[in-house]
Design a protein around this motif. Structure first.
Motif: not given
Ligand code: FAQ
Length: 311
Positions: A122-131, A197-200, A221-226, A262-267
């Motif tokens: 999951a880290i390789g697929w999702l975390v490196d994918g997001a990176a 990708f950071g806050p909205p 948000d653009e990168l999150r969508q991509r 859940d932005w509360t979790e993020f912060f």
């Protein structure tokens, strides 16, 4: 009326040219780059821990060799990035002190635990994918040393993402228990990976200026969508579910509809209260203290070499 230097800097940015270490640059541009590049470097170094946790327990010799190579790549990325930040006038010691003291930020994603082998997938697929989604545009960042470091880093991240996908694919073709383990890992990493990708956009204080300076090329948000657009067909190929019942393509808006993040979790994680924040810093401090003798020996060696040069 801008100064001659300022006009030259503005012209470089407007022409999509590169700013180099010896060029004049506004103080705020320098500070923003030191902030972003050092946070990025710290993320790579702290990011070695969640996967380092599985090196001794990888399920085969081949898996162990691959995982060791990946974690070493992350150390290498940290070193290129610290070097890029140093060209801006901060020292490696200062950056290390900030990390050890707990005053520097690093990516929220590395404050989650890795209880199962499927977490490596999951880290390789999702975390490196997001990176990759976030960093490919950074190859064109206006600051030369940062953009150039990103080119090599992105090539290595692509390999990392493939290896994560392949771990999950293997598990998904295995027993029901293995499929369940893969799905559980994706359930736990999906939302935190979207937070990378950071806050909205409407709560991202640095975006406007960083975009004007051509450090950022797309919004959070653009990168999150991509990223979501990249995951959807890959999840289908894996026969794995993305844990969002509201995820669907919205043809009218030409974007994915999703549940609320859940932005509360993020912060909370940013404030140091994520599940693994304290442990990550403790391990980093301990490694730094354990490495003191190496630094001392290297300094002593350099001192003797310089004496020999004089003699
Ligand atoms: N975690 O105004 P914005 C990797 C902070 S990939 C923690 O939107 P900005 C590879 C942000 O710093 C991970 N803090 O900020 C790998 C700011 O705080 P500040 C590293 C976050 O800079 C894979 C505040 O929130 N990648 O390591 C996060 O314009 C596997 C307001 O946010 C990078 O660093 C977060 N997720 O945009 C390694 C990429 N998001 O500084 C091992 C380069 C935001 O004002 C294993 N960085 N914050 O106190 C960037 O592209 C940008 O800095 C963003 C944030 C997009 C992360």
């Amino acid at each position: 009326e801008p100064s001659v230097e300022e006009a030259r800097f503005d012209a470089l940015i407007a022409a999509d040219s590169r700013v180099e270490p010896r060029d004049w640059m506004p103080d705020a541009y320098r500070r923003t780059l030191i902030r972003q590049i050092s946070q990025h470097a710290h993320s790579e170094i702290i990011g070695m821990q969640p996967e380092g946790n599985w090196i001794t327990r990888a399920p085969s010799l081949k898996r162990k060799a691959i995982l060791m190579a990946k974690v070493q790549d992350e150390a290498g990325h940290g070193l290129y990035l610290y070097s890029a930040a140093q060209t801006l006038g901060i020292t490696r010691d200062e950056m290390t002190d900030q990390l050890i003291a707990g005053t520097a930020k690093y990516s929220s994603i590395f404050n989650y635990p890795t209880p199962t082998w499927a977490d490596m997938g999951a880290i390789g697929w999702l975390v490196d994918g997001a990176a990759i989604c976030n960093q490919v545009p950074l190859c064109r960042a206006s600051y030369g040393p940062y953009g150039r470091a990103m080119v090599r880093i992105c090539k290595e991240e692509s390999f990392h993402q493939r290896q994560g996908f392949e771990i999950l694919l293997t598990l998904m073709q295995g027993t029901p228990a293995q499929r369940e383990m893969a799905q559980d890992a994706v359930n736990r990493w999906y939302w935190p990976s979207l937070m990378m990708f950071g806050p909205p956009d409407d709560q991202s204080p640095n975006s406007a200026q960083s975009t004007a300076w051509k450090i950022k090329r797309f919004s959070n948000d653009e990168l999150r969508q991509r990223f979501i657009g990249m995951l959807v067909p890959q999840a289908a190929a894996l026969r794995i579910e993305l844990p969002d019942p509201n995820l669907r393509w919205n043809e009218d808006a030409q974007r994915y509809d999703t549940s609320e993040i859940d932005w509360t979790e993020f912060f909370e994680v940013l404030a140091g209260r994520g599940p693994m924040n304290a442990e990550r810093l403790r391990a980093r401090r301990e490694a730094h203290e354990d490495g003191a003798w190496v630094r001392d020996a290297a300094a002593e060696y350099a001192r003797k070499q310089s004496l020999r040069a004089v003699a």
